[in-house]
Design a protein around this motif. Structure first.
Motif, mmCIF file in Angstrom:
data_model
loop_
_atom_site.group_PDB
_atom_site.id
_atom_site.type_symbol
_atom_site.label_atom_id
_atom_site.label_comp_id
_atom_site.label_asym_id
_atom_site.label_seq_id
_atom_site.Cartn_x
_atom_site.Cartn_y
_atom_site.Cartn_z
ATOM 1 N N GLY A 146 0.763 -1.237 0.000
ATOM 2 C CA GLY A 146 0.000 0.000 0.000
ATOM 3 C C GLY A 146 0.792 1.285 0.000
ATOM 4 N N SER A 163 1.720 8.313 -0.029
ATOM 5 C CA SER A 163 0.375 7.859 0.332
ATOM 6 C C SER A 163 0.481 6.437 0.851
ATOM 7 N N GLU A 164 -0.210 6.171 1.962
ATOM 8 C CA GLU A 164 -0.221 4.838 2.566
ATOM 9 C C GLU A 164 -1.657 4.347 2.695
ATOM 10 N N ASP A 165 -1.865 3.071 2.395
ATOM 11 C CA ASP A 165 -3.194 2.477 2.581
ATOM 12 C C ASP A 165 -3.016 0.988 2.849
ATOM 13 N N GLU A 166 -2.585 0.676 4.070
ATOM 14 C CA GLU A 166 -2.317 -0.721 4.419
ATOM 15 C C GLU A 166 -3.587 -1.554 4.461
ATOM 16 N N GLY A 170 -5.984 -1.392 2.278
ATOM 17 C CA GLY A 170 -6.488 -1.634 0.933
ATOM 18 C C GLY A 170 -6.059 -2.987 0.404
ATOM 19 N N ALA A 183 -6.280 11.219 3.781
ATOM 20 C CA ALA A 183 -5.996 9.917 4.389
ATOM 21 C C ALA A 183 -6.693 9.768 5.734
ATOM 22 N N ARG A 200 -9.593 7.471 5.779
ATOM 23 C CA ARG A 200 -9.297 6.032 5.758
ATOM 24 C C ARG A 200 -8.704 5.557 7.069
ATOM 25 N N ASP A 201 -7.992 6.446 7.752
ATOM 26 C CA ASP A 201 -7.287 6.079 8.979
ATOM 27 C C ASP A 201 -7.544 7.157 10.030
ATOM 28 N N ARG A 245 -4.298 8.662 -4.122
ATOM 29 C CA ARG A 245 -5.594 8.223 -3.574
ATOM 30 C C ARG A 245 -6.453 9.407 -3.115
#
Length: 334
Positions: free
Chosen positions: A15, A57-60, A62, A102, A105-106, A141
């Motif tokens: 991610g 960008s981080e989306d662990e 996803g 973000a 999402r978090d 994202r």
């Protein structure tokens, strides 16, 4: 990046997305970039005569995507470097907006006091992104509802266009020695850089207050985006419900027409059922059950249920040694 490269892109299947750019600091002033920094998500530093930008960008949470082609991604995004060098700051604003996006999402992405952070200067043209800026927004994202919300107060590029007469008057007021230095640089092949520097200075001196909309807080942007998303989803749900109702009404009308034709057919329909069953073919069994389902609906419509039950009982008895057909009747509730 500090010594050799102008652009770098990195993706990982857990991610992580990173894209970096290096530009001459006389084309993109470090103090301008600082307004858009957000911790490690939008970072910058100066090395020699260059400024380095790092967007992350981080989306662990996803889904993993193993089909990334970093080469094609960088090709799609790298155009924002030239845009930044030309004074177009939309890429910086998109990165800032995606960083705070973000938070949706978090919930642990930022401390509560980040709610009161005020957005940086809003560049014109956020409603008409270039292909490279669109690719950057997708890579970082950036939520579409958040982007639309932020772009509402961004003036159009036409409104922000430079007035030739104002530019001519501004140039006329420059000291002669300064203009001579610019002309020498143009003759030495630096025409593009000179144009960029002149336009940036001109805009900094002359941009009217009308093109500087009031700043909003992070909380304002996220809350308004959430409201827009809710309204949009409610509208889409209403549209889907209306479409399903129209389709159901069309199916109902078609079914009534089919039953009318079946009623005109009379006992011939039951003869068709017998003929289909007699083939002993699974596909014909299915067709017989569909026809029987319509006959059942016709009997219910005409209040002739008893007659239908009697004829189906006779069918079951006559074809009791055809388990595949009987099983189909059971599944159809006939």
């Amino acid at each position: 990046m500090e010594r050799f490269y102008d652009a770098h892109l990195y993706v990982a299947n857990w991610g992580t997305h990173h894209v970096m750019f290096r530009l001459p600091s006389d084309l993109l002033a470090p103090d301008v970039v600082e307004d858009y920094c957000v911790g490690h998500r939008v970072a910058t530093w100066v090395k020699g005569e260059s400024v380095v930008l790092d967007f992350a960008s981080e989306d662990e949470a996803g889904e993993f995507d193993f089909d990334y082609d970093p080469g094609s991604l960088l090709s799609a995004i790298v155009g924002v470097r030239a845009e930044l060098a030309a004074g177009d700051l939309r890429a910086l604003y998109l990165a800032w907006l995606a960083a705070y996006g973000a938070w949706e999402r978090d919930e642990d992405a930022f401390a509560p006091e980040a709610d009161d952070e005020v957005e940086p200067p809003i560049p014109p043209g956020l409603r008409t992104l270039t292909a490279a800026q669109r690719a950057l927004a997708d890579f970082l994202r950036l939520d579409e509802d958040l982007l639309v919300t932020a772009a509402q107060v961004s003036p159009s590029l036409d409104e922000a266009a430079d007035d030739p007469d104002d530019l001519a008057r501004w140039v006329a007021l420059r000291p002669a020695a300064e203009k001579d230095r610019f002309l020498v640089r143009v003759a030495q092949g630096e025409a593009v850089r000179v144009r960029t520097e002149l336009l940036r200075r001109f805009r900094g001196d002359t941009v009217p207050a009308a093109l500087a909309p009031g700043r909003r807080t992070v909380a304002d942007l996220l809350d308004n985006a959430a409201c827009r998303r809710t309204d949009r989803e409610r509208h889409l749900a209403a549209q889907r419900a209306e479409e399903e109702a129209r389709q159901e009404e069309a199916r109902s009308r078609a079914r009534e027409r089919r039953l009318d034709r079946l009623e005109e057919e009379g006992d011939a329909a039951w003869s068709r059922v017998d003929a289909l069953i007699a083939t002993r073919k699974p596909a014909e069994y299915d067709a017989a059950v569909i026809l029987l389902t319509d006959l059942q609906a016709l009997a219910e419509r005409g209040d002739r249920d008893d007659r239908f039950v009697s004829r189906v009982s006779a069918l079951r008895q006559a074809h009791g040694r055809k388990p595949s057909f009987i099983e189909r009747l059971d599944r159809a509730g006939i």
